[in-house]
Design an enzyme around this catalytic site. Structure first.
Site, mmCIF file in Angstrom:
data_model
loop_
_atom_site.group_PDB
_atom_site.id
_atom_site.type_symbol
_atom_site.label_atom_id
_atom_site.label_comp_id
_atom_site.label_asym_id
_atom_site.label_seq_id
_atom_site.Cartn_x
_atom_site.Cartn_y
_atom_site.Cartn_z
ATOM 1 N N ASP A 1 3.409 9.509 -4.428
ATOM 2 C CA ASP A 1 4.359 8.635 -4.824
ATOM 3 C C ASP A 1 3.932 7.137 -5.007
ATOM 4 O O ASP A 1 2.769 6.949 -4.666
ATOM 5 C CB ASP A 1 5.313 8.552 -3.434
ATOM 6 C CG ASP A 1 6.363 7.564 -3.484
ATOM 7 O OD1 ASP A 1 7.149 7.434 -4.319
ATOM 8 O OD2 ASP A 1 6.618 6.652 -2.697
ATOM 9 N N ASP B 1 6.112 3.465 -5.106
ATOM 10 C CA ASP B 1 6.576 2.568 -4.197
ATOM 11 C C ASP B 1 6.496 2.670 -2.966
ATOM 12 O O ASP B 1 6.955 3.721 -2.308
ATOM 13 C CB ASP B 1 8.112 2.245 -4.596
ATOM 14 C CG ASP B 1 8.219 1.908 -6.196
ATOM 15 O OD1 ASP B 1 7.442 1.296 -6.693
ATOM 16 O OD2 ASP B 1 9.342 2.250 -6.730
#
Length: 238
Positions: free
Chosen positions: A16, A18
């Site tokens: 991922d 953010d």
């Protein structure tokens, strides 16, 4: 580092973006502020537009076109278009205004100061196994200076439904030509990253820099294979 499930072989990792590779809170606050200013300044009819007005338009788009929520950039574009239409702007004014507002958004959305530890960790890992970025968001790894560490990046919308849906996880395994069980996904969100990865057959690593308690977390759905508080802990796995 805490293990909750027996680990398997790790032949690739997916990440991922953010709040996994960097702290995204300040970037989002700044981006929202700058983008809303650009929207208000585009035309006198928009000068008094509030954030609540924009959020109402966003909700309206989601209700009318529910599949749009899987592509947050398209969702934003449609919401900006709607508030401009509601303010009485012409089709051409809307077209030009959307382009301007979205360019401001793009400029600030990826204005991330990438931690040196992130570069160090990704560099080490990418020299040993394939790395992939999987995001529901719209930050640009190229602009953030980390694109070179990844074999490829998948983004919700163009590459399938948003996590925790299995689309991007399955596509990652297909492109890497690896069994899902040989891929470790690393993310901060217990639903989209951990539960999404586990249900897609991946191994899952929860990064928990805020010292949350997994056992009492209300958003915990499935146990990850492991939990870390620092990204560089991943280097000890290879």
């Amino acid at each position: 580092m805490h293990f909750y499930r027996p680990p398997g072989p790790i032949r690739a990792m997916s990440f991922d973006l953010d709040d996994t590779l960097y702290d995204n809170a300040e970037v989002i606050l700044t981006t929202v502020s700058k983008t809303h200013q650009a929207l208000q300044q585009w035309h006198p009819s928009l000068a008094d537009l509030t954030v609540s007005d924009y959020e109402s338009a966003r909700d309206q788009v989601a209700e009318q076109e529910p599949e749009t929520i899987h592509d947050v950039t398209l969702w934003r574009e449609k919401a900006v278009s709607l508030v401009m239409q509601q303010a009485g702007l012409s089709a051409e004014q809307c077209r030009q205004g959307i382009g301007h507002v979205m360019s401001v958004f793009a400029r600030w959305r990826s204005a991330v100061t990438m931690p040196s530890l992130t570069h160090q960790t990704l560099r080490y890992l990418s020299q040993r196994i394939p790395l992939v970025a999987i995001t529901n968001g719209n930050a640009d790894p190229e602009k953030m200076g980390i694109a070179g560490y990844f074999r490829f990046m998948l983004r919700a919308g163009p590459d399938g439904r948003a996590k925790p849906a299995a689309d991007m996880y399955q596509l990652t395994a297909q492109r890497l030509q690896l069994p899902p069980s040989d891929i470790l996904h690393i993310g901060d969100d217990l639903t989209t990253d951990v539960a999404g990865a586990i249900r897609s057959g991946f191994q899952a690593c929860w990064i928990n820099p805020g010292d949350r308690d997994l056992m009492s977390a209300t958003d915990a759905r499935l146990l990850p294979h492991l939990e870390i508080s620092r990204l560089d802990s991943l280097m000890s796995l290879l």
